[in-house]
Design a protein around this motif. Structure first.
Motif, PDB file in Angstrom:
ATOM      1  N   GLY A 178       0.818  -1.219   0.000  1.00 14.40           N
ATOM      2  CA  GLY A 178       0.000   0.000   0.000  1.00 14.40           C
ATOM      3  C   GLY A 178       0.842   1.254   0.000  1.00 14.40           C
ATOM      4  N   GLU A 179       1.966   1.249   0.728  1.00 11.21           N
ATOM      5  CA  GLU A 179       2.836   2.418   0.796  1.00 11.21           C
ATOM      6  C   GLU A 179       3.640   2.626  -0.484  1.00 11.21           C
ATOM      7  N   SER A 180       3.810   1.568  -1.287  1.00 10.17           N
ATOM      8  CA  SER A 180       4.641   1.683  -2.485  1.00 10.17           C
ATOM      9  C   SER A 180       3.832   1.870  -3.762  1.00 10.17           C
ATOM     10  N   LEU A 181       2.515   1.982  -3.651  1.00 10.80           N
ATOM     11  CA  LEU A 181       1.691   2.118  -4.846  1.00 10.80           C
ATOM     12  C   LEU A 181       2.047   3.357  -5.658  1.00 10.80           C
ATOM     13  N   VAL A 182       2.298   4.481  -4.968  1.00  7.55           N
ATOM     14  CA  VAL A 182       2.528   5.719  -5.698  1.00  7.55           C
ATOM     15  C   VAL A 182       3.782   5.642  -6.558  1.00  7.55           C
ATOM     16  N   GLU A 183       4.893   5.154  -5.981  1.00  9.04           N
ATOM     17  CA  GLU A 183       6.126   5.069  -6.749  1.00  9.04           C
ATOM     18  C   GLU A 183       6.037   4.014  -7.854  1.00  9.04           C
ATOM     19  N   THR A 184       5.192   3.027  -7.651  1.00  9.05           N
ATOM     20  CA  THR A 184       5.098   1.939  -8.623  1.00  9.05           C
ATOM     21  C   THR A 184       4.185   2.287  -9.801  1.00  9.05           C
ATOM     22  N   LEU A 185       3.098   3.000  -9.532  1.00 10.40           N
ATOM     23  CA  LEU A 185       2.063   3.166 -10.549  1.00 10.40           C
ATOM     24  C   LEU A 185       2.008   4.542 -11.207  1.00 10.40           C
ATOM     25  N   ILE A 186       2.514   5.582 -10.560  1.00  4.18           N
ATOM     26  CA  ILE A 186       2.195   6.950 -10.954  1.00  4.18           C
ATOM     27  C   ILE A 186       2.549   7.260 -12.406  1.00  4.18           C
ATOM     28  N   LYS A 187       3.643   6.702 -12.915  1.00  4.14           N
ATOM     29  CA  LYS A 187       4.090   7.025 -14.280  1.00  4.14           C
ATOM     30  C   LYS A 187       3.339   6.251 -15.363  1.00  4.14           C
ATOM     31  N   LEU A 188       2.483   5.309 -14.963  1.00  9.47           N
ATOM     32  CA  LEU A 188       1.854   4.432 -15.943  1.00  9.47           C
ATOM     33  C   LEU A 188       0.507   4.945 -16.425  1.00  9.47           C
ATOM     34  N   ALA A 189       0.113   6.143 -15.985  1.00 13.24           N
ATOM     35  CA  ALA A 189      -1.094   6.787 -16.503  1.00 13.24           C
ATOM     36  C   ALA A 189      -0.684   7.770 -17.585  1.00 13.24           C
ATOM     37  N   HIS A 190      -1.360   7.694 -18.734  1.00 13.85           N
ATOM     38  CA  HIS A 190      -1.024   8.547 -19.872  1.00 13.85           C
ATOM     39  C   HIS A 190      -2.278   9.280 -20.343  1.00 13.85           C
ATOM     40  N   PRO A 208     -10.098  -3.524   5.242  1.00 17.64           N
ATOM     41  CA  PRO A 208     -10.717  -2.666   4.221  1.00 17.64           C
ATOM     42  C   PRO A 208      -9.900  -2.657   2.932  1.00 17.64           C
ATOM     43  N   ASP A 209     -10.606  -2.552   1.803  1.00 18.79           N
ATOM     44  CA  ASP A 209      -9.930  -2.480   0.519  1.00 18.79           C
ATOM     45  C   ASP A 209      -9.117  -1.185   0.407  1.00 18.79           C
ATOM     46  N   VAL A 210      -8.018  -1.280  -0.324  1.00 15.60           N
ATOM     47  CA  VAL A 210      -7.229  -0.102  -0.682  1.00 15.60           C
ATOM     48  C   VAL A 210      -7.303   0.027  -2.202  1.00 15.60           C
ATOM     49  N   SER A 211      -7.844   1.141  -2.687  1.00  7.59           N
ATOM     50  CA  SER A 211      -7.971   1.338  -4.132  1.00  7.59           C
ATOM     51  C   SER A 211      -7.114   2.518  -4.573  1.00  7.59           C
ATOM     52  N   TRP A 212      -6.567   2.382  -5.749  1.00  5.44           N
ATOM     53  CA  TRP A 212      -5.701   3.420  -6.339  1.00  5.44           C
ATOM     54  C   TRP A 212      -6.272   3.777  -7.708  1.00  5.44           C
ATOM     55  N   ASN A 213      -6.680   5.027  -7.857  1.00  5.14           N
ATOM     56  CA  ASN A 213      -7.231   5.502  -9.120  1.00  5.14           C
ATOM     57  C   ASN A 213      -6.410   6.699  -9.588  1.00  5.14           C
ATOM     58  N   GLN A 214      -5.992   6.670 -10.834  1.00  7.43           N
ATOM     59  CA  GLN A 214      -5.164   7.759 -11.331  1.00  7.43           C
ATOM     60  C   GLN A 214      -5.569   8.145 -12.748  1.00  7.43           C
ATOM     61  N   ARG A 215      -5.312   9.410 -13.060  1.00 11.68           N
ATOM     62  CA  ARG A 215      -5.601   9.914 -14.398  1.00 11.68           C
ATOM     63  C   ARG A 215      -4.536  10.927 -14.772  1.00 11.68           C
ATOM     64  N   ARG A 231      -0.430  14.572 -13.599  1.00  4.53           N
ATOM     65  CA  ARG A 231      -0.971  13.310 -13.108  1.00  4.53           C
ATOM     66  C   ARG A 231      -1.570  13.513 -11.724  1.00  4.53           C
ATOM     67  N   GLN A 232      -2.728  12.914 -11.527  1.00  2.00           N
ATOM     68  CA  GLN A 232      -3.393  13.009 -10.226  1.00  2.00           C
ATOM     69  C   GLN A 232      -3.896  11.625  -9.850  1.00  2.00           C
ATOM     70  N   ALA A 233      -3.621  11.232  -8.640  1.00  3.35           N
ATOM     71  CA  ALA A 233      -4.018   9.905  -8.167  1.00  3.35           C
ATOM     72  C   ALA A 233      -4.654  10.025  -6.794  1.00  3.35           C
ATOM     73  N   LEU A 234      -5.585   9.125  -6.545  1.00  2.00           N
ATOM     74  CA  LEU A 234      -6.243   9.077  -5.237  1.00  2.00           C
ATOM     75  C   LEU A 234      -6.185   7.655  -4.720  1.00  2.00           C
ATOM     76  N   GLN A 235      -5.546   7.501  -3.567  1.00  2.00           N
ATOM     77  CA  GLN A 235      -5.494   6.212  -2.889  1.00  2.00           C
ATOM     78  C   GLN A 235      -6.496   6.250  -1.756  1.00  2.00           C
ATOM     79  N   GLU A 236      -7.453   5.340  -1.784  1.00  2.00           N
ATOM     80  CA  GLU A 236      -8.540   5.356  -0.802  1.00  2.00           C
ATOM     81  C   GLU A 236      -8.554   4.079   0.020  1.00  2.00           C
ATOM     82  N   SER A 237      -8.690   4.282   1.298  1.00  2.00           N
ATOM     83  CA  SER A 237      -8.980   3.183   2.212  1.00  2.00           C
ATOM     84  C   SER A 237      -9.835   3.784   3.315  1.00  2.00           C
ATOM     85  N   THR A 238     -10.380   2.964   4.145  1.00  2.00           N
ATOM     86  CA  THR A 238     -11.318   3.444   5.155  1.00  2.00           C
ATOM     87  C   THR A 238     -10.689   4.521   6.041  1.00  2.00           C
TER      88      THR A 238
END
Length: 638
Positions: A178-190, A208-215, A231-238
Motif C-alpha cells: 500500500g505504501e509503495s503504490l505511488v512510486e510503482t504506478l504513478i508514471k503508468l497513466a497517460h 478494508p480495501d485499498v484502491s488506487w485511481n489515477q488519471r 498526473r493526479q491519483a487518489l489512494q482510498e482506504s477506510t
C-alpha cells in the motif's frame, strides 16, 4: 594442460542449476519489488486495472490486459531467465521493448507459496519451485477472454530456506504494498492513450480495501518543445484517503549513433532514432512538495535510486538485477548519457517554466542536500544541476529583457545585508521578487557565487568611482561594486539621501569614517562635491546670517541624517574664521571663501581676540590695489 586430449570446444560440459537458486531469488525480492514485477507484466499486456487479493488460503492477482500468447506460455516453461535452455533444446526469447524482459517477475511469488498457477485465454499452467513447470499449458475453459489470473496458495510449513506465509507476514506485505503504490504506478497513466494503467485494488479478508485511481492530462507550458503532463491519483482506504499530484515535463531527445541499437521499453519510444525522457515534481497545494525526495523511474520507481534533490527522473535506465537502483553511470555509458540529457532538460525548465510557475520554490527544489538516507547513484544529476546554477545565467533578476525576467549569473548578484542597502545598483544585480527576501535562496545563491552587499560595499560605492585605490576601506567577504557614471549619479540629491539613510542604519568603523571624511563625494549647499571634513553644519536659524559660502556648507537635506551630521564640523564663527585663514595660507581657499572672510573682517572692523587677530595678519585675506590677495601686515595705508 588438457589431460582429456579433447579440443576445448568438445569437452563434456553439462549445465545444471542447483535447487537453492529459486529460493534465494524469491527471498531477495521485497513485497514492493514483487508489486513492481506484477505491475510491469500488466502494463506490458496493455491492461488498465490490476487487482491483488489476499484470500484466506491464497494470494490472487488479476489483470484485464491482453491474454498470454504462445511466446508468453513458452517463457513460463522455465523457472528463471531467458536464452538457450540446454536440457530442453530450446531458446526462450526475451520480451522486446517491454518493461519486463528478464522473465523473473512471477517467480518472485515463490516467496508466498511453493506453487504459482497461471490462467489465461482458456489455458492454465503451474510453476513449482522444486518440481518445475507444466508445459504445454492445459485447458481451462473458465478462463476464456481477456486478462490473466494468478493464484499462489500460501506456504504453511518451512520448505528449505522458504518460510511459511503467516497472517503476520500477510499484514506486513499489505502495508508495504500500500505504501509503495505511488512510486510503482504513478508514471503508468497517460493522457488519451488506451495503454494506461489507471486503477489498482488491494484486498484482504477482514481488512478494508485499498484502491488506487489515477488519471493524466496534458496541459500547456511556456517551454517550447516540451510536453507537460499533470498526473493526479487518489489512494482510498477506510478513513485514510491519500491524494498525489505531479507535473512531468517530457522532451524528445535524439539517440546517439552508438546507442541506436539499444533495446528499451516502448513506453519511452518517440521515433526510430529518438526517445522521450522526463523530469517531474511532486506537488503539495500547488507547490513542490519538500517531503518527497526525487526518485528515479524506469518508469517504475527504483526505491534506492535517489536524485539528491526534489526532482524525479523518468528514463529507460539500465537497472541492477533487482531493479532497486540504476547501474552506476561510471559503468554504463547509456545511463551517463541519459542523466546528461535530464540535466539539460532540468536547467532549461528552470528559466522557461518553473520560475514563472513556482518562484523561489523552483530553486529550492534543485538544492542538492541530504534530504534522505537513500542510495544516490544518480547524484551526478544533482551536482551537475548545481554546477549549472553556479556557472550559468540561471538566476532571476529584477532586470527585464523585452518585458521578461532577465536571468543572470550568480557571481554578478548582490545580496544586501539589510533593506536600506538595496537599490543602489542596476536592477539586474539583484534577485527578483520574493527571491530577494528568502533567506534560504540567499544562502543558496551565495554558495553559487553571489556576494554580500554590506557596510564595506556601501562605503566603497559612495566614496569612489571605478578607482578606489585611495580608500582605506577594503570590502571583506563583500562585493566590490562601483557606479559606472559615478560623477553624475553621486551629485543627485536622491542618491545622496539614499546613501545617508543607509549610513544611518550602519555601524561605521573608524576606517569607514576616515573614508567618509576624506572623500570629495558629499553634496554641498551649492551642488558641488567636497570632502565631509571640509564642510560645516550650519543650523537653519543661522543659515541666512552665516558668512560661509554655500560650497562650504553641508547640503541642508543631508543635515537631517545622524551619520553625516556627526562627522561634519559644527558651525562656529571663530572656528570658521581661523580654519579659513589657515586654508588661505595653504593656498586651498577659494576666492569665494576669501571674499566671505574679508566681509567678516570688514564688518567687525578688526575686532577679534588676540590669537585670531594675529593669525589674520599673517594670512592673505585682503586684496591690495592690484587685486592680489595679501597679508594685512604687508599692506601700506595711503
Amino acid at each position: 594442460m588438457n589431460p582429456t586430449g579433447l579440443s576445448m570446444e568438445n569437452l563434456p560440459y553439462q549445465f545444471h542449476v542447483a535447487e537453492s537458486v529459486v529460493p534465494q531469488f524469491a527471498l531477495s525480492n521485497t513485497p514492493t519489488a514483487i508489486l513492481r514485477e506484477l505491475v510491469q507484466n500488466e502494463y506490458d499486456a496493455e491492461g488498465d486495472e490490476l487487482g491483488v487479493t489476499f484470500e484466506s488460503d491464497q494470494m490472487v492477482i488479476t489483470g484485464n490486459g491482453n491474454p498470454i500468447d504462445d511466446a508468453g506460455w513458452k517463457r513460463l516453461q522455465v523457472i528463471l531467465g531467458t536464452g538457450w535452455v540446454p536440457n530442453l533444446d530450446t531458446y526462450i526469447e526475451a520480451k522486446k521493448s517491454s518493461l519486463g524482459s528478464k522473465n523473473f517477475g512471477l517467480r518472485s511469488l515463490f516467496a508466498v507459496g511453493d506453487q504459482i498457477r497461471v490462467y489465461s485465454a482458456g489455458k492454465w499452467s503451474s510453476l513449482h519451485w522444486q518440481r518445475g513447470t507444466v508445459y504445454p499449458p492445459m485447458e481451462a475453459r473458465d478462463s476464456l477472454g481477456r486478462g490473466v489470473r494468478i493464484e499462489v496458495p500460501y506456504r504453511h510449513s518451512t520448505a528449505g530456506a522458504l518460510e511459511p506465509f503467516t497472517l503476520k507476514r500477510r499484514d506486513a506485505w499489505i502495508q508495504e504494498i500500500g505504501e509503495s503504490l505511488v512510486e510503482t504506478l504513478i508514471k503508468l497513466a497517460h493522457p488519451g492513450q488506451s495503454r494506461s494503467l489507471r486503477r489498482a485494488v488491494l484486498r484482504a479478508d477482514g481488512l478494508p480495501d485499498v484502491s488506487w485511481n489515477q488519471r493524466a492530462k496534458e496541459i500547456e507550458t511556456p517551454a517550447r518543445g516540451i510536453r507537460l503532463i499533470r498526473r493526479q491519483a487518489l489512494q482510498e482506504s477506510t478513513g485514510n484517503p491519500k491524494s498525489v499530484v505531479e507535473l512531468e515535463y517530457q522532451a524528445r531527445v535524439p539517440i546517439p549513433e552508438w546507442h541506436r541499437e539499444k533495446d528499451y521499453p516502448s513506453y519511452f519510444k518517440s521515433s526510430r532514432n529518438s526517445l522521450w525522457v522526463g523530469v517531474s515534481l511532486r506537488l503539495y497545494r500547488g507547490r513542490p512538495d519538500v517531503s518527497s525526495p526525487g526518485l528515479v523511474y524506469y518508469p517504475l520507481g527504483a526505491p534506492l535510486a535517489r536524485t539528491g534533490n526534489l526532482v524525479s527522473l523518468n528514463a529507460p535506465f539500465e537497472m541492477d538485477t533487482n531493479r532497486v537502483n540504476i547501474v552506476s553511470p561510471s559503468s554504463s555509458s547509456w545511463n551517463e548519457w541519459l542523466i546528461q540529457e535530464l540535466v539539460d532538460l532540468t536547467v532549461r525548465l528552470l528559466t522557461a517554466d518553473w520560475y514563472e510557475r513556482f518562484g523561489a520554490d523552483a530553486y529550492l527544489a534543485l538544492e542538492a542536500g541530504e534530504r534522505d538516507s537513500g542510495n544516490r547513484l544518480a547524484e551526478g544529476y544533482a551536482s551537475a544541476v548545481v554546477d549549472y546554477l553556479r556557472n550559468e545565467k540561471a538566476w532571476a533578476s529584477r532586470g527585464r529583457s523585452r518585458g521578461k525576467v532577465a536571468f543572470v549569473a550568480a557571481d554578478t548578484l548582490a545580496l544586501p545585508d539589510k533593506m536600506e542597502f538595496d537599490g543602489f545598483l542596476e536592477p539586474d544585480v539583484y534577485l527578483d521578487g520574493n527571491l530577494a527576501t528568502n533567506d534560504e535562496i540567499a544562502r543558496m545563491s551565495s554558495m553559487c557565487g553571489a556576494e554580500r552587499f554590506g557596510p564595506d560595499s556601501l562605503i566603497r560605492l559612495r566614496c569612489a568611482g571605478k578607482d578606489a585605490s585611495r580608500l582605506r576601506t577594503r570590502p571583506h567577504d563583500q562585493g566590490d561594486w562601483y557606479l559606472p557614471d559615478f560623477d553624475r549619479v553621486i551629485r543627485q540629491i536622491p542618491t545622496q539621501i539614499k546613501f545617508a539613510q543607509a549610513l544611518d542604519r550602519t555601524r561605521l568603523s573608524n576606517v569607514h569614517r576616515t573614508d567618509l571624511l576624506n572623500s570629495p563625494t558629499t553634496l554641498t549647499a551649492d551642488g558641488s562635491l567636497r570632502a565631509l571634513s571640509e564642510l560645516y553644519l550650519v543650523p537653519p536659524d543661522a543659515w541666512e546670517a552665516c558668512p560661509l559660502p554655500l560650497s562650504q556648507r553641508l547640503h541642508p537635506k543631508l543635515a537631517e541624517f545622524r551619520s553625516l551630521r556627526g562627522l561634519a564640523t559644527k558651525y562656529d564663527m571663530t572656528n570658521w574664521i581661523r580654519s579659513t585663514a589657515r586654508r588661505t595660507q595653504d593656498g586651498q581657499a577659494t576666492d569665494e571663501e576669501r571674499r566671505a572672510l574679508m566681509r567678516v573682517i570688514l564688518a567687525r572692523r578688526g575686532n577679534f581676540d588676540a590669537g585670531t587677530l594675529s593669525l589674520l595678519r599673517r594670512s592673505p585675506v585682503l586684496p591690495d590695489h592690484r587685486g592680489h590677495w595679501v597679508e594685512p601686515r604687508k599692506i601700506t595705508l595711503r
